[in-house]
Design a protein around this motif. Structure first.
Motif, PDB file in Angstrom:
ATOM      1  N   GLN A   1       0.901  -1.242  -0.037  1.00  0.00           N
ATOM      2  CA  GLN A   1      -0.008  -0.151  -0.033  1.00  0.00           C
ATOM      3  C   GLN A   1       1.086   1.201   0.041  1.00  0.00           C
ATOM      4  N   TYR A   2       1.986   1.172   0.735  1.00  0.00           N
ATOM      5  CA  TYR A   2       2.943   2.333   0.520  1.00  0.00           C
ATOM      6  C   TYR A   2       3.589   2.784  -0.758  1.00  0.00           C
ATOM      7  N   TRP A   3       3.985   1.677  -1.396  1.00  0.00           N
ATOM      8  CA  TRP A   3       4.446   1.793  -2.711  1.00  0.00           C
ATOM      9  C   TRP A   3       3.140   2.156  -3.810  1.00  0.00           C
ATOM     10  N   GLY A   4       2.009   1.705  -3.422  1.00  0.00           N
ATOM     11  CA  GLY A   4       0.836   2.201  -4.235  1.00  0.00           C
ATOM     12  C   GLY A   4       0.375   3.608  -3.872  1.00  0.00           C
ATOM     13  N   GLY A   5       0.674   3.887  -2.843  1.00  0.00           N
ATOM     14  CA  GLY A   5       0.392   5.559  -2.410  1.00  0.00           C
ATOM     15  C   GLY A   5       1.414   6.386  -2.901  1.00  0.00           C
ATOM     16  N   VAL A   6       2.667   6.035  -2.941  1.00  0.00           N
ATOM     17  CA  VAL A   6       3.611   6.625  -3.396  1.00  0.00           C
ATOM     18  C   VAL A   6       3.256   6.612  -5.292  1.00  0.00           C
ATOM     19  N   GLY A   7       3.065   5.710  -5.712  1.00  0.00           N
ATOM     20  CA  GLY A   7       2.547   5.779  -7.266  1.00  0.00           C
ATOM     21  C   GLY A   7       1.498   6.673  -7.614  1.00  0.00           C
ATOM     22  N   ALA A   8       0.491   6.588  -6.634  1.00  0.00           N
ATOM     23  CA  ALA A   8      -0.590   7.534  -6.578  1.00  0.00           C
ATOM     24  C   ALA A   8      -0.310   9.106  -6.699  1.00  0.00           C
ATOM     25  N   ALA A   9       0.587   9.229  -5.634  1.00  0.00           N
ATOM     26  CA  ALA A   9       1.096  10.501  -5.616  1.00  0.00           C
ATOM     27  C   ALA A   9       1.708  11.202  -6.748  1.00  0.00           C
ATOM     28  N   TYR A  10       2.532  10.377  -7.344  1.00  0.00           N
ATOM     29  CA  TYR A  10       3.399  10.626  -8.580  1.00  0.00           C
ATOM     30  C   TYR A  10       2.422  10.782  -9.608  1.00  0.00           C
ATOM     31  N   ALA A  11       1.472   9.857  -9.782  1.00  0.00           N
ATOM     32  CA  ALA A  11       0.380  10.062 -10.947  1.00  0.00           C
ATOM     33  C   ALA A  11      -0.398  11.388 -10.661  1.00  0.00           C
ATOM     34  N   ILE A  12      -0.701  11.635  -9.668  1.00  0.00           N
ATOM     35  CA  ILE A  12      -1.704  12.700  -9.523  1.00  0.00           C
ATOM     36  C   ILE A  12      -0.769  13.926  -9.973  1.00  0.00           C
ATOM     37  N   ILE A  13       0.523  14.256  -9.472  1.00  0.00           N
ATOM     38  CA  ILE A  13       1.238  15.324  -9.766  1.00  0.00           C
ATOM     39  C   ILE A  13       1.483  15.367 -11.150  1.00  0.00           C
ATOM     40  N   ILE A  14       1.909  14.171 -11.699  1.00  0.00           N
ATOM     41  CA  ILE A  14       2.090  14.254 -13.132  1.00  0.00           C
ATOM     42  C   ILE A  14       1.040  14.785 -14.125  1.00  0.00           C
ATOM     43  N   LEU A  15      -0.276  14.455 -13.723  1.00  0.00           N
ATOM     44  CA  LEU A  15      -1.492  14.453 -13.962  1.00  0.00           C
ATOM     45  C   LEU A  15      -1.812  16.234 -13.828  1.00  0.00           C
ATOM     46  N   TYR A  16      -1.342  16.656 -12.720  1.00  0.00           N
ATOM     47  CA  TYR A  16      -1.761  17.945 -12.455  1.00  0.00           C
ATOM     48  C   TYR A  16      -0.591  18.964 -13.292  1.00  0.00           C
ATOM     49  N   VAL A  17       0.481  18.423 -13.481  1.00  0.00           N
ATOM     50  CA  VAL A  17       1.506  19.269 -14.360  1.00  0.00           C
ATOM     51  C   VAL A  17       1.012  19.371 -15.656  1.00  0.00           C
ATOM     52  N   LEU A  18       0.435  18.110 -16.302  1.00  0.00           N
ATOM     53  CA  LEU A  18      -0.138  18.040 -17.805  1.00  0.00           C
ATOM     54  C   LEU A  18      -1.142  18.936 -18.000  1.00  0.00           C
ATOM     55  N   ILE A  19      -2.103  19.171 -16.864  1.00  0.00           N
ATOM     56  CA  ILE A  19      -3.150  19.937 -16.985  1.00  0.00           C
ATOM     57  C   ILE A  19      -2.808  21.296 -17.116  1.00  0.00           C
ATOM     58  N   ILE A  20      -1.713  21.819 -16.194  1.00  0.00           N
ATOM     59  CA  ILE A  20      -1.037  23.054 -16.016  1.00  0.00           C
ATOM     60  C   ILE A  20      -0.492  23.447 -17.423  1.00  0.00           C
ATOM     61  N   ILE A  21       0.334  22.490 -17.875  1.00  0.00           N
ATOM     62  CA  ILE A  21       0.980  22.711 -19.261  1.00  0.00           C
ATOM     63  C   ILE A  21      -0.126  22.949 -20.374  1.00  0.00           C
ATOM     64  N   ALA A  22      -1.267  21.931 -20.437  1.00  0.00           N
ATOM     65  CA  ALA A  22      -1.978  22.387 -21.374  1.00  0.00           C
ATOM     66  C   ALA A  22      -2.969  23.559 -21.051  1.00  0.00           C
ATOM     67  N   ALA A  23      -3.380  24.172 -20.035  1.00  0.00           N
ATOM     68  CA  ALA A  23      -4.370  25.075 -19.593  1.00  0.00           C
ATOM     69  C   ALA A  23      -3.670  26.567 -19.505  1.00  0.00           C
ATOM     70  N   VAL A  24      -2.052  26.570 -19.385  1.00  0.00           N
ATOM     71  CA  VAL A  24      -1.803  27.884 -18.807  1.00  0.00           C
ATOM     72  C   VAL A  24      -1.058  28.215 -20.150  1.00  0.00           C
ATOM     73  N   PRO A  25      -1.247  29.657 -20.526  1.00  0.00           N
ATOM     74  CA  PRO A  25      -0.621  29.982 -21.809  1.00  0.00           C
ATOM     75  C   PRO A  25       0.791  30.025 -21.568  1.00  0.00           C
ATOM     76  N   HIS A  26       1.512  29.868 -22.436  1.00  0.00           N
ATOM     77  CA  HIS A  26       3.320  29.877 -22.465  1.00  0.00           C
ATOM     78  C   HIS A  26       3.586  31.453 -22.388  1.00  0.00           C
ATOM     79  N   PRO A  27       4.182  31.768 -21.267  1.00  0.00           N
ATOM     80  CA  PRO A  27       4.465  33.053 -21.102  1.00  0.00           C
ATOM     81  C   PRO A  27       5.628  33.458 -21.918  1.00  0.00           C
ATOM     82  N   ASP A  28       5.799  34.733 -22.063  1.00  0.00           N
ATOM     83  CA  ASP A  28       7.321  35.525 -22.832  1.00  0.00           C
ATOM     84  C   ASP A  28       8.400  34.645 -22.278  1.00  0.00           C
ATOM     85  N   PRO A  29       9.239  34.093 -22.909  1.00  0.00           N
ATOM     86  CA  PRO A  29      10.447  33.396 -22.419  1.00  0.00           C
ATOM     87  C   PRO A  29      11.357  34.243 -21.659  1.00  0.00           C
ATOM     88  N   SER A  30      11.311  35.794 -21.852  1.00  0.00           N
ATOM     89  CA  SER A  30      11.931  36.655 -21.126  1.00  0.00           C
ATOM     90  C   SER A  30      11.660  36.963 -19.785  1.00  0.00           C
TER      91      SER A  30
END
Length: 118
Positions: free
Chosen positions: A18-47
């Motif tokens: 269950q510990y390893w499953g929970g760690v996997g769930a934590a990583y899955a949630i954060i990866i999904l979160y980051v992908l949503i942010i990348i898709a939803a937030v407009p890319h800023p000016d690189p400067s």
């Protein structure tokens, strides 16, 4: 144990699987979160720095830390340690070692102060 209890509750005990499953769930949630942010937030000016991106990144870090701490506290309970020991994961190098040690050690073979054996 439900995924919500595994990721958001600090009470009870969990075994190694269950510990390893929970760690996997934590990583899955954060990866999904980051992908949503990348898709939803407009890319800023690189400067410049995008304050929304920074704020969402901080929020994601807090979310991941909370979920991992909830999973680790329950694992510590299975090892018959107080959840306060979870703070040791924030010590450089020591935290990485403990991450693996907690996932390898066998839990308490009997009922303990944190609940019955799983």
């Amino acid at each position: 144990m439900s995924i919500s209890k595994l990721c958001f509750s600090f009470s009870g005990r969990i075994n190694r699987a269950q510990y390893w499953g929970g760690v996997g769930a934590a990583y899955a949630i954060i990866i999904l979160y980051v992908l949503i942010i990348i898709a939803a937030v407009p890319h800023p000016d690189p400067s410049g720095v995008d304050p929304l991106g920074v704020a969402l990144g901080v929020l994601g870090s807090i979310l991941f830390s909370f979920i991992y701490c909830a999973v680790a506290v329950k694992r510590l309970h299975d090892l018959d340690y107080s959840g306060k020991w979870v703070l040791t994961i924030f010590i450089p190098v020591v935290g990485v070692i403990l991450f693996f040690v907690w996932g390898i050690l066998e839990g308490d073979a009997r009922d303990n102060r944190f609940g019955p054996k799983l």
